[in-house]
Design an enzyme around this catalytic site. Structure first.
Site, PDB file in Angstrom:
ATOM      1  N   HIS A  86       7.300   4.111  47.450  1.00 44.18           N
ATOM      2  CA  HIS A  86       7.513   2.784  48.041  1.00 44.18           C
ATOM      3  C   HIS A  86       6.196   2.266  48.599  1.00 44.18           C
ATOM      4  O   HIS A  86       5.541   2.936  49.416  1.00 44.18           O
ATOM      5  CB  HIS A  86       8.585   2.874  49.127  1.00 44.18           C
ATOM      6  CG  HIS A  86       9.934   3.201  48.548  1.00 44.18           C
ATOM      7  ND1 HIS A  86      10.830   4.047  49.150  1.00 44.18           N
ATOM      8  CD2 HIS A  86      10.513   2.789  47.386  1.00 44.18           C
ATOM      9  CE1 HIS A  86      11.920   4.131  48.386  1.00 44.18           C
ATOM     10  NE2 HIS A  86      11.749   3.380  47.314  1.00 44.18           N
TER      11      HIS A  86
ATOM     12  N   GLU B 268       4.835   2.425  52.293  1.00 38.77           N
ATOM     13  CA  GLU B 268       4.975   3.670  53.054  1.00 38.77           C
ATOM     14  C   GLU B 268       3.635   4.421  53.077  1.00 38.77           C
ATOM     15  O   GLU B 268       3.497   5.534  52.583  1.00 38.77           O
ATOM     16  CB  GLU B 268       6.141   4.472  52.477  1.00 38.77           C
ATOM     17  CG  GLU B 268       7.436   3.668  52.626  1.00 38.77           C
ATOM     18  CD  GLU B 268       8.686   4.306  52.017  1.00 38.77           C
ATOM     19  OE1 GLU B 268       8.590   5.474  51.568  1.00 38.77           O
ATOM     20  OE2 GLU B 268       9.732   3.638  52.007  1.00 38.77           O
TER      21      GLU B 268
ATOM     22  N   HIS C 247       8.286  10.003  52.084  1.00 42.58           N
ATOM     23  CA  HIS C 247       8.667   8.611  52.346  1.00 42.58           C
ATOM     24  C   HIS C 247       8.491   8.345  53.840  1.00 42.58           C
ATOM     25  O   HIS C 247       8.318   9.262  54.638  1.00 42.58           O
ATOM     26  CB  HIS C 247      10.136   8.367  51.974  1.00 42.58           C
ATOM     27  CG  HIS C 247      10.385   8.304  50.496  1.00 42.58           C
ATOM     28  ND1 HIS C 247      10.649   7.135  49.843  1.00 42.58           N
ATOM     29  CD2 HIS C 247      10.407   9.276  49.554  1.00 42.58           C
ATOM     30  CE1 HIS C 247      10.833   7.376  48.552  1.00 42.58           C
ATOM     31  NE2 HIS C 247      10.692   8.680  48.340  1.00 42.58           N
TER      32      HIS C 247
ATOM     33  N   GLU D 207      11.370  11.980  55.223  1.00 41.40           N
ATOM     34  CA  GLU D 207      11.144  10.646  55.794  1.00 41.40           C
ATOM     35  C   GLU D 207      10.294  10.874  57.039  1.00 41.40           C
ATOM     36  O   GLU D 207      10.740  11.468  58.020  1.00 41.40           O
ATOM     37  CB  GLU D 207      12.476   9.980  56.165  1.00 41.40           C
ATOM     38  CG  GLU D 207      13.361   9.641  54.969  1.00 41.40           C
ATOM     39  CD  GLU D 207      12.962   8.359  54.241  1.00 41.40           C
ATOM     40  OE1 GLU D 207      11.987   7.696  54.661  1.00 41.40           O
ATOM     41  OE2 GLU D 207      13.632   8.030  53.247  1.00 41.40           O
TER      42      GLU D 207
END
Ligand code: LU0
Ligand code: ZN
Ligand code: CA
Ligand code: CA
Length: 558
Positions: free
Chosen positions: A117, A120, A252, A325
């Site tokens: 992404h 990120e 991420h 994450e």
């Protein structure tokens, strides 16, 4: 580093209008070849960059330069190569870190990737930090030295370089997520790369078919060149039927989470996962979370996704694959979520060192995270749950005579004739069976006409007989009451010189015998030090007998 610094103003908080403007009015980015990596010219005037107040982040050219510098500084243990091109033609760089880096040694492999992404950016910093730990600390930190000597770690720093770069063309950011792909006629088909993988793509309401959606999955699985590059690299690591990559982290932001598969279902252990593997996922996830203070949970506990990377890596290759994450925990805005101040980079990447080294360490036996018994059971020289093709050959001697229902690795459909005959797999959803489909009636797809043989890949046994683990497997052998001793199920060991010894045999008799998965343990110490193969045979020796056989979870323990 930047030549024309923007005013160091912090971002406005209102994300909605800005995102919309980015989606509708964003100018096309002209494909730009990657500048020749050089440490002296780290940016060009045209290269989008972070604002001065966030100059601790690496933009695209700085990232490439940093990777190349690590390879130049540590040529014996770092090798950099491209796994393919982004839509706009940028190389997707990968670093391999290992001793004897130019040789493909038989060592457990680890894959780490960042920046699916675009916005990120902390993930690229994390990937660079990992590269630095493994290369700069080699020879001084004993754990790093051992892991570099005994593992092969592959790192992708930005799977989505076009998006990464595009994100920096805003004021100062665009909060961009997807890639920058267009149709040949120029229509935007910007795709969420973490919804474009080929397992259960678009299956379950965890992605969007709407091109302007943030989670647009693309027009087809693998429609994005970036996911294809990752796929092709992973597929290329299957050597002699065995996937070399055992553990994986995709980086991420954000949430401070460690997520294991599956994302496409809320079921903890669906049929496309085994209990053994689920136990290992939970143990690995929790062990890592204990090291970095994140929360470990199943990916779908966050929300349902489909076509995401970890689902494909686990389903297709049985890689113990996790999403990290990173920092921070959930914030109410995209800006708060994805653009932490560059002063946070050092502490928030260092925070993950122990957890990431733990997963690199466990690439030799992920099941060791559960307990020693699981390690001994599943990390010997052979463990095959038949969920993947791990190199079995049918009719290896060219002597089979069966006319139907030959061995196949498949999803066995249960059948019943005076009781159960063929059963669902013993573990997961697949097994080795004599004709997996049920057919139109119970005897429609059983074994017929003679012998069927399946032979494993070669397996080298320990030279010390005391250390040769037992051979174990689950089998089923079912037949109708018309059976005779001409019907049989047997297991043999093929020695190095080609001779075969029967170590287990069940013969038919004139009784109705139902299918039941039964586990067998056998000593194979006699073959210590040899490279052997396991051979399974089933024979329908009579006329028109109903005969079914199955094998699952073949192990040579350690
Ligand atoms: O792809 C995503 O939506 C991830 C979460 C899933 C891996 C469950 N979150 S992110 O896009 O905010 N990184
Ligand atoms: Zn993400
Ligand atoms: Ca199985
Ligand atoms: Ca069958």
């Amino acid at each position: 580093m930047r030549l024309t610094p923007r005013a160091p103003v912090r971002l406005a908080r209102a994300i909605g209008p800005l995102l919309l403007a980015a989606a509708v009015a964003a100018p096309a980015v002209v494909a730009t070849p990657v500048a020749a990596p050089s440490t002296s010219a780290r940016t060009s005037a045209a290269e989008p960059d972070f604002p001065a107040y966030d100059s601790g982040y690496h933009n695209w050219t700085e990232t490439v330069a940093e990777i190349m510098q690590a390879a130049a500084d540590h040529p014996d243990i770092v090798k950099v190569f491209s796994i393919g091109k982004s839509y706009q033609g940028r190389d997707i760089w990968m670093a391999k870190v290992s001793d004897n880096v130019n040789t493909d040694e038989d060592e457990p492999e680890v894959l780490i990737d960042a920046l699916h992404h675009a916005r990120e950016h902390l993930t690229t910093e994390q990937a660079l930090a990992i590269l630095h730990w493994l290369s700069d600390d080699y020879g001084t930190d004993p754990t790093v030295t051992r892991l570099v000597d005994t593992r092969e770690t592959f790192i992708v720093f930005a799977l989505n370089p076009d998006g990464m770069r595009y994100d920096l063309t805003g004021d100062p950011f665009r909060a961009w997520r997807k890639n920058r792909q267009r149709t040949p006629s120029g229509t935007a088909i910007y795709t969420d790369l973490n919804r474009n993988y080929g397992y259960d793509w678009g299956c379950c309401g965890g992605s969007s078919a709407n091109k302007s959606a943030e989670t647009y999955r693309g027009p087809a699985p693998w429609s994005a060149p970036e996911t294809r590059a990752l796929r092709d690299f992973v597929n290329s690591r299957v050597i002699n039927g065995v996937q070399q990559i055992r553990t994986h982290i995709t980086l991420h932001t954000n949430g401070e989470l460690i997520l294991w598969p599956y994302g496409h279902t809320k079921t903890n252990v669906p049929r496309d996962m085994t209990v053994q593997d689920h136990d290992a996922f939970v143990a690995l996830g929790r062990a890592m979370a204990a090291r970095n203070g994140y929360t470990a949970e199943q990916s779908s506990d966050l929300y349902i996704t489909d076509g995401d990377q970890i689902d494909w890596l686990y389903f297709q290759h049985r890689i113990f694959s996790f999403t990290f994450e990173l920092y921070p925990t959930e914030k109410p805005t995209v800006w708060g979520d994805h653009y932490p101040d560059d002063s946070r980079i050092a502490a928030q990447t260092a925070r993950n060192r122990s957890a990431i080294l733990y997963l690199i360490d466990h690439a030799d036996c992920p099941y060791a995270a559960v307990d020693a018994a699981a390690a001994n059971r599943n990390c010997g020289p052979l463990y095959d749950d038949f969920e993947l093709d791990r190199g079995w050959t049918r009719d290896p001697y060219g002597t089979d005579t069966a006319t139907a229902g030959r061995w196949e690795r498949g999803i066995p459909a249960p059948t019943s004739k005076s009781g159960p005959k063929q059963l669902a797999a013993s573990s997961g959803q697949r097994a080795l069976v004599t004709g997996a489909a049920a057919g139109s009636r119970p005897a429609a797809n059983d074994l017929d006409g003679g012998r069927t043989t399946m032979r494993s890949r070669p397996v080298t046994l320990d030279a010390d007989p005391a250390k040769v683990g037992q051979l174990s497997f689950y089998y089923l052998f079912a037949h109708a009451a018309t059976s005779t001793s001409a019907d049989l199920f047997r297991v043999q060991i093929e020695a190095q010189d080609g001779t075969r010894t029967t170590v287990f045999e069940q013969r038919g008799k004139p009784v109705d015998r139902d299918g039941a998965w039964t586990q067998v343990y056998l000593s194979i110490d006699a073959w210590a030090g040899q490279t052997v193969r396991v051979v399974v045979q089933a024979v329908d020796g009579g006329a028109g007998n109903l005969v079914e056989a199955g094998v699952d979870d073949v192990r040579i323990r350690r």
